[in-house]
Motif scaffolding. Structure first.
Motif, PDB file in Angstrom:
ATOM      1  N   GLU A 154       0.806  -1.216   0.000  1.00 22.69           N
ATOM      2  CA  GLU A 154       0.000   0.000   0.000  1.00 22.69           C
ATOM      3  C   GLU A 154       0.841   1.269   0.000  1.00 22.69           C
ATOM      4  OE1 GLU A 154      -2.635  -0.534   3.362  1.00 22.69           O
ATOM      5  OE2 GLU A 154      -4.065  -1.589   2.086  1.00 22.69           O
ATOM      6  N   GLY A 155       2.128   1.138   0.216  1.00 22.88           N
ATOM      7  CA  GLY A 155       2.989   2.317   0.230  1.00 22.88           C
ATOM      8  C   GLY A 155       4.277   2.019   0.968  1.00 22.88           C
ATOM      9  N   SER A 156       5.102   3.030   1.073  1.00 20.57           N
ATOM     10  CA  SER A 156       6.362   2.837   1.791  1.00 20.57           C
ATOM     11  C   SER A 156       6.624   4.026   2.703  1.00 20.57           C
ATOM     12  CB  SER A 156       7.516   2.649   0.806  1.00 20.57           C
ATOM     13  OG  SER A 156       7.703   3.816   0.038  1.00 20.57           O
ATOM     14  N   ILE A 157       7.454   3.773   3.684  1.00 19.72           N
ATOM     15  CA  ILE A 157       7.866   4.820   4.624  1.00 19.72           C
ATOM     16  C   ILE A 157       9.385   4.877   4.575  1.00 19.72           C
ATOM     17  CG2 ILE A 157       7.864   5.612   7.015  1.00 19.72           C
ATOM     18  CD1 ILE A 157       5.337   3.896   7.454  1.00 19.72           C
ATOM     19  N   LYS A 158       9.915   6.018   4.230  1.00 17.91           N
ATOM     20  CA  LYS A 158      11.362   6.197   4.159  1.00 17.91           C
ATOM     21  C   LYS A 158      11.950   6.324   5.560  1.00 17.91           C
ATOM     22  CE  LYS A 158      11.294   6.418  -0.330  1.00 17.91           C
ATOM     23  NZ  LYS A 158      11.536   5.194  -1.022  1.00 17.91           N
ATOM     24  N   ARG A 159      13.121   5.729   5.746  1.00 17.72           N
ATOM     25  CA  ARG A 159      13.866   5.815   7.006  1.00 17.72           C
ATOM     26  C   ARG A 159      13.010   5.419   8.214  1.00 17.72           C
ATOM     27  NH1 ARG A 159      18.022  10.859   7.230  1.00 17.72           N
ATOM     28  NH2 ARG A 159      19.298  10.210   5.483  1.00 17.72           N
ATOM     29  N   ASP A 160      12.241   4.381   8.078  1.00 17.25           N
ATOM     30  CA  ASP A 160      11.335   3.954   9.150  1.00 17.25           C
ATOM     31  C   ASP A 160      12.075   3.221  10.268  1.00 17.25           C
ATOM     32  OD1 ASP A 160       8.765   3.858  10.268  1.00 17.25           O
ATOM     33  OD2 ASP A 160       8.339   1.905   9.375  1.00 17.25           O
ATOM     34  N   PHE A 161      13.151   2.534   9.927  1.00 17.91           N
ATOM     35  CA  PHE A 161      13.947   1.794  10.911  1.00 17.91           C
ATOM     36  C   PHE A 161      15.363   2.363  10.928  1.00 17.91           C
ATOM     37  CE2 PHE A 161      10.626  -1.173   9.823  1.00 17.91           C
ATOM     38  CZ  PHE A 161      10.397  -1.905  10.973  1.00 17.91           C
ATOM     39  N   PHE A 162      16.002   2.323  12.096  1.00 21.15           N
ATOM     40  CA  PHE A 162      17.394   2.735  12.226  1.00 21.15           C
ATOM     41  C   PHE A 162      18.109   1.659  13.022  1.00 21.15           C
ATOM     42  CE2 PHE A 162      20.859   5.195  14.255  1.00 21.15           C
ATOM     43  CZ  PHE A 162      21.467   5.680  13.099  1.00 21.15           C
ATOM     44  N   THR A 163      18.978   0.917  12.359  1.00 16.21           N
ATOM     45  CA  THR A 163      19.662  -0.221  12.977  1.00 16.21           C
ATOM     46  C   THR A 163      21.147  -0.152  12.656  1.00 16.21           C
ATOM     47  OG1 THR A 163      17.662  -1.551  12.654  1.00 16.21           O
ATOM     48  CG2 THR A 163      19.678  -2.736  13.161  1.00 16.21           C
ATOM     49  N   ASP A 164      21.963  -0.267  13.666  1.00 14.15           N
ATOM     50  CA  ASP A 164      23.419  -0.294  13.496  1.00 14.15           C
ATOM     51  C   ASP A 164      23.925   0.851  12.626  1.00 14.15           C
ATOM     52  OD1 ASP A 164      23.648  -2.567  15.107  1.00 14.15           O
ATOM     53  OD2 ASP A 164      23.350  -3.914  13.403  1.00 14.15           O
ATOM     54  N   GLY A 165      23.392   2.047  12.881  1.00 12.34           N
ATOM     55  CA  GLY A 165      23.868   3.231  12.178  1.00 12.34           C
ATOM     56  C   GLY A 165      23.361   3.401  10.762  1.00 12.34           C
ATOM     57  N   LYS A 166      22.371   2.596  10.370  1.00 10.34           N
ATOM     58  CA  LYS A 166      21.855   2.660   9.000  1.00 10.34           C
ATOM     59  C   LYS A 166      20.332   2.760   9.004  1.00 10.34           C
ATOM     60  CE  LYS A 166      21.940   0.247   4.607  1.00 10.34           C
ATOM     61  NZ  LYS A 166      22.225  -0.968   3.876  1.00 10.34           N
ATOM     62  N   PHE A 167      19.804   3.579   8.096  1.00 12.01           N
ATOM     63  CA  PHE A 167      18.357   3.707   7.937  1.00 12.01           C
ATOM     64  C   PHE A 167      17.826   2.649   6.968  1.00 12.01           C
ATOM     65  CE2 PHE A 167      19.426   8.075   9.171  1.00 12.01           C
ATOM     66  CZ  PHE A 167      18.505   8.256  10.194  1.00 12.01           C
ATOM     67  N   TYR A 168      16.599   2.198   7.234  1.00 12.36           N
ATOM     68  CA  TYR A 168      15.916   1.240   6.360  1.00 12.36           C
ATOM     69  C   TYR A 168      14.499   1.728   6.112  1.00 12.36           C
ATOM     70  CZ  TYR A 168      19.709  -1.955   7.537  1.00 12.36           C
ATOM     71  OH  TYR A 168      20.939  -2.524   7.699  1.00 12.36           O
ATOM     72  N   ASP A 169      14.037   1.535   4.894  1.00 12.27           N
ATOM     73  CA  ASP A 169      12.662   1.875   4.540  1.00 12.27           C
ATOM     74  C   ASP A 169      11.754   0.703   4.898  1.00 12.27           C
ATOM     75  OD1 ASP A 169      13.831   4.117   3.448  1.00 12.27           O
ATOM     76  OD2 ASP A 169      13.611   3.459   1.365  1.00 12.27           O
ATOM     77  N   SER A 170      10.485   1.004   5.065  1.00 11.49           N
ATOM     78  CA  SER A 170       9.532  -0.083   5.300  1.00 11.49           C
ATOM     79  C   SER A 170       8.404  -0.013   4.280  1.00 11.49           C
ATOM     80  CB  SER A 170       8.956  -0.030   6.722  1.00 11.49           C
ATOM     81  OG  SER A 170       8.106   1.076   6.888  1.00 11.49           O
ATOM     82  N   LEU A 171       7.796  -1.152   4.098  1.00  5.96           N
ATOM     83  CA  LEU A 171       6.683  -1.311   3.191  1.00  5.96           C
ATOM     84  C   LEU A 171       5.426  -1.455   4.045  1.00  5.96           C
ATOM     85  CD1 LEU A 171       5.981  -1.787   0.185  1.00  5.96           C
ATOM     86  CD2 LEU A 171       6.396  -4.216   0.581  1.00  5.96           C
ATOM     87  N   CYS A 172       4.405  -0.687   3.699  1.00  5.18           N
ATOM     88  CA  CYS A 172       3.104  -0.826   4.364  1.00  5.18           C
ATOM     89  C   CYS A 172       2.284  -1.808   3.539  1.00  5.18           C
ATOM     90  CB  CYS A 172       2.378   0.509   4.432  1.00  5.18           C
ATOM     91  SG  CYS A 172       3.265   1.776   5.344  1.00  5.18           S
ATOM     92  N   MET A 173       1.737  -2.797   4.218  1.00 10.79           N
ATOM     93  CA  MET A 173       0.931  -3.810   3.544  1.00 10.79           C
ATOM     94  C   MET A 173      -0.396  -3.957   4.284  1.00 10.79           C
ATOM     95  SD  MET A 173       3.833  -6.680   2.588  1.00 10.79           S
ATOM     96  CE  MET A 173       2.882  -7.405   1.243  1.00 10.79           C
ATOM     97  N   GLY A 174      -1.416  -4.369   3.569  1.00 14.90           N
ATOM     98  CA  GLY A 174      -2.719  -4.537   4.185  1.00 14.90           C
ATOM     99  C   GLY A 174      -3.489  -5.700   3.599  1.00 14.90           C
ATOM    100  N   LEU A 175      -4.407  -6.211   4.402  1.00 19.70           N
ATOM    101  CA  LEU A 175      -5.296  -7.291   3.984  1.00 19.70           C
ATOM    102  C   LEU A 175      -6.714  -6.913   4.367  1.00 19.70           C
ATOM    103  CD1 LEU A 175      -5.636 -10.273   2.940  1.00 19.70           C
ATOM    104  CD2 LEU A 175      -5.507 -10.941   5.356  1.00 19.70           C
ATOM    105  N   LEU A 176      -7.598  -6.864   3.363  1.00 21.97           N
ATOM    106  CA  LEU A 176      -9.003  -6.583   3.629  1.00 21.97           C
ATOM    107  C   LEU A 176      -9.687  -7.862   4.099  1.00 21.97           C
ATOM    108  CD1 LEU A 176      -9.896  -4.370   0.526  1.00 21.97           C
ATOM    109  CD2 LEU A 176      -9.121  -3.638   2.793  1.00 21.97           C
ATOM    110  N   ILE A 177     -10.516  -7.732   5.118  1.00 26.78           N
ATOM    111  CA  ILE A 177     -11.261  -8.866   5.671  1.00 26.78           C
ATOM    112  C   ILE A 177     -12.722  -8.718   5.274  1.00 26.78           C
ATOM    113  CG2 ILE A 177     -11.968 -10.054   7.799  1.00 26.78           C
ATOM    114  CD1 ILE A 177      -8.929 -10.222   7.252  1.00 26.78           C
ATOM    115  N   ASP A 178     -13.253  -9.748   4.624  1.00 24.89           N
ATOM    116  CA  ASP A 178     -14.668  -9.702   4.195  1.00 24.89           C
ATOM    117  C   ASP A 178     -15.558 -10.347   5.215  1.00 24.89           C
ATOM    118  OD1 ASP A 178     -14.026  -8.452   1.785  1.00 24.89           O
ATOM    119  OD2 ASP A 178     -13.534 -10.367   0.857  1.00 24.89           O
TER     120      ASP A 178
END
Length: 178
Positions: A154-178
């Motif tokens: 559904e989208g991404s978030i830049k610099r969402d994680f910071f581990t060992d001196g490095k930034f990581y992006d994350s992916l937003c995911m979703g599941l619709l429930i019927d």
């Protein structure tokens, strides 16, 4: 509660967590904190007391739109999943999940079974209509698992994680429930 035969022949039991799981969960959290950089916390960063963990588990059990489940093999917690829906009426139908499995048990389908349990519970709840998650973009196996179970990007978030001196992006995911 669900019982599942795993690929290695062992029996996995998935059930809702309760206050009595708190002490073992503290050990579990300590163990997983050293096993993966994909978690939102590392070793020594999940600073809660046993009493706080008991209160957390108890508070989840009192909500109609939240669940805390554990995966056990021979009485040992080897995985867990937590999901919490929004606290106000306009967002009570949606929430975010977090899932983890001890490294010694990776590749046996435990994460898959935990998420399937959540999906089934969500459908039965008649409240939850959407499950969200965030996953680091370099967690290829996690992203593959989520897609296999029907989650979509559904989208991404830049610099969402910071581990060992490095930034990581994350992916937003979703599941619709019927």
């Amino acid at each position: 509660m669900r019982e599942i035969k795993l690929k290695d022949g062992s029996t996995l039991i998935i059930k809702e967590g309760n206050r009595s799981h708190a002490k073992e969960m503290m050990k579990y959290i300590d163990a997983i904190s050293t096993e993966s950089d994909f978690l939102t916390f590392g070793q020594g960063e999940f600073n809660i007391t046993l009493e706080e963990e008991e209160k957390f588990i108890e508070s989840v059990s009192k909500k109609d739109n939240a669940i805390f489940i554990v995966a056990e093999i021979e009485g040992k917690i080897v995985g867990n999943l937590s999901f919490s829906g929004g606290g106000r009426p306009r967002i009570a139908h949606t929430g975010e999940m977090g899932v983890s499995v001890l490294k010694d048990y990776w590749g046996q389908g435990i994460g898959t079974e935990l998420i399937k349990y959540l999906i089934h519970w969500s459908k039965e709840s008649n409240i939850i209509k959407k499950i969200n998650l965030r996953v680091r973009t370099d967690n290829v196996s996690g992203i593959g698992l989520y897609k296999k179970l029907g989650f979509v990007e559904e989208g991404s978030i830049k610099r969402d994680f910071f581990t060992d001196g490095k930034f990581y992006d994350s992916l937003c995911m979703g599941l619709l429930i019927d």
